[in-house]
Each structure stands twice: as structure tokens, then as C-alpha cells.
Design a protein around this motif. Structure first.
Motif, short mmCIF file in Angstrom:
data_model
loop_
_atom_site.label_atom_id
_atom_site.label_comp_id
_atom_site.label_asym_id
_atom_site.label_seq_id
_atom_site.Cartn_x
_atom_site.Cartn_y
_atom_site.Cartn_z
N ASP A 16 0.88 -1.13 -0.04
CA ASP A 16 0.07 -0.09 0.07
C ASP A 16 0.89 1.20 0.07
O ASP A 16 1.99 1.26 0.68
CB ASP A 16 -0.60 0.03 1.04
CG ASP A 16 -2.01 0.87 1.16
OD1 ASP A 16 -2.26 1.39 0.09
OD2 ASP A 16 -2.42 1.31 2.20
N GLN A 17 0.61 2.22 -0.75
CA GLN A 17 1.43 3.45 -0.79
C GLN A 17 2.85 3.28 -1.27
O GLN A 17 3.50 3.82 -0.68
CB GLN A 17 1.17 4.19 0.54
CG GLN A 17 -0.17 4.58 1.08
CD GLN A 17 -1.09 5.24 0.19
OE1 GLN A 17 -0.49 6.09 -0.51
NE2 GLN A 17 -2.39 4.96 -0.01
N THR A 50 -3.49 -0.82 -13.02
CA THR A 50 -4.51 -1.16 -11.92
C THR A 50 -6.00 -0.85 -12.66
O THR A 50 -6.22 0.16 -13.53
CB THR A 50 -4.27 -0.05 -10.83
OG1 THR A 50 -5.12 -0.36 -9.86
CG2 THR A 50 -4.32 1.27 -11.28
N SER A 52 -8.17 0.44 -10.61
CA SER A 52 -8.67 1.65 -9.63
C SER A 52 -7.39 2.36 -9.22
O SER A 52 -6.58 1.67 -8.77
CB SER A 52 -9.61 1.07 -8.58
OG SER A 52 -10.20 2.07 -7.77
N PRO A 53 -7.73 3.77 -9.17
CA PRO A 53 -6.52 4.39 -8.31
C PRO A 53 -6.66 4.14 -6.58
O PRO A 53 -5.68 4.44 -6.09
CB PRO A 53 -6.93 5.98 -8.49
CG PRO A 53 -8.32 5.92 -8.79
CD PRO A 53 -8.78 4.52 -9.40
N ASN A 54 -7.85 3.62 -6.02
CA ASN A 54 -7.91 3.16 -4.76
C ASN A 54 -7.76 1.87 -4.47
O ASN A 54 -7.92 1.05 -5.25
CB ASN A 54 -9.37 3.46 -4.31
CG ASN A 54 -9.82 4.95 -4.21
OD1 ASN A 54 -9.20 5.77 -3.51
ND2 ASN A 54 -10.85 5.18 -5.16
N CYS A 55 -6.87 1.66 -3.45
CA CYS A 55 -6.22 0.24 -3.22
C CYS A 55 -7.12 -0.72 -2.95
O CYS A 55 -6.94 -2.04 -3.57
CB CYS A 55 -4.91 0.56 -1.98
SG CYS A 55 -5.99 1.12 -0.44
N SER A 69 -16.26 -1.76 -9.09
CA SER A 69 -17.57 -1.07 -9.05
C SER A 69 -18.62 -2.09 -9.54
O SER A 69 -19.63 -1.94 -9.13
CB SER A 69 -17.43 -0.27 -10.48
OG SER A 69 -17.08 -0.74 -11.54
N THR A 74 -16.07 1.25 -4.71
CA THR A 74 -15.22 2.24 -5.46
C THR A 74 -14.58 3.10 -4.60
O THR A 74 -13.69 3.98 -5.24
CB THR A 74 -16.39 3.15 -6.36
OG1 THR A 74 -17.15 3.90 -5.35
CG2 THR A 74 -17.24 2.39 -7.03
N GLY A 75 -14.28 2.98 -3.41
CA GLY A 75 -13.40 3.67 -2.71
C GLY A 75 -12.96 2.94 -1.52
O GLY A 75 -13.12 1.71 -1.53
N PRO A 76 -12.29 3.71 -0.61
CA PRO A 76 -11.41 3.03 0.48
C PRO A 76 -12.55 2.62 1.67
O PRO A 76 -12.61 3.16 2.49
CB PRO A 76 -10.48 3.90 1.25
CG PRO A 76 -11.23 5.34 0.55
CD PRO A 76 -11.75 5.05 -0.58
#
Length: 101
Positions: A16-17, A50, A52-55, A69, A74-76
Motif C-alpha cells: 500500500d502506498q 490498476t 482503480s486508483p484506490n487500493c 465497481s 469504488t473507494g476505501p
């Protein structure tokens, strides 16, 4: 079975990150001797993309084969994969591979 004939171990390392251009095991920008040693004995992927830009949606996508999705993620968000959901790990387990997380 999709994994028939594989007689080696499978180690999937995900972070992550972490910027991919900093962490190339064959030409690292930071010292990573343990990862470089493991990579020298197996496969690495130089060009990956990827979904998605969210992990969390991205990891859910590679684990299940579906876009985040498509699964309503769709998010963290905290996600518990249903017990009957298909996933890469469950396919490996059905093929007789032990797994750990």
C-alpha cells in the motif's frame, strides 16, 4: 484445474502506498535485498495496470476478477468478501494449494 502442473510455491506480495518506480526488484531506488533475492528466483511483472486508483477496489479486482465497481466498491471501504464469492485464493485452495494471509 487451472493450476495443474504447478509444483512450486506462490508468494504474492502487495503493498500500500508504494510507487512502482521506486521498488523495481531488479533496479531498486531504495535497498530491498530480501525482495530482490526472492524476485531473482521467480517472476516479476514490469508493466502492470490498476483497475482503480484506490487500493481496496484494485485489490478486490485482482483477487476476484471483477471490477470493484461491479461489486459496489469504488473507494476505501471495509469489505468482507462473501463466503461463496469466487476469488483467486479460493480457486487455488480448491486446486489443493494451502494458503495463508
Amino acid at each position: 484445474m487451472a493450476f495443474q502442473g504447478f509444483e512450486s510455491n506462490l508468494l504474492l506480495i502487495t503493498f500500500d502506498q508504494l510507487r512502482g518506480d521506486w521498488f523495481d526488484p531488479t533496479n531498486p531506488k531504495i535497498p530491498i535485498p530480501a525482495i530482490s533475492g526472492i524476485a531473482s528466483q521467480g517472476w516479476t511483472f514490469q508493466r502492470t495496470y490498476t483497475s482503480s486508483p484506490n487500493c481496496i477496489p484494485a485489490r478486490l479486482s485482482w483477487a476476484t476478477g471483477f471490477q470493484g465497481s461491479q461489486q459496489g466498491v469504488t473507494g476505501p471501504l471495509e469489505v468482507d468478501l462473501p463466503a461463496n464469492a469466487t476469488s483467486m485464493v479460493r480457486c487455488l485452495q480448491k486446486a489443493g494449494w494451502p494458503s495463508a494471509y
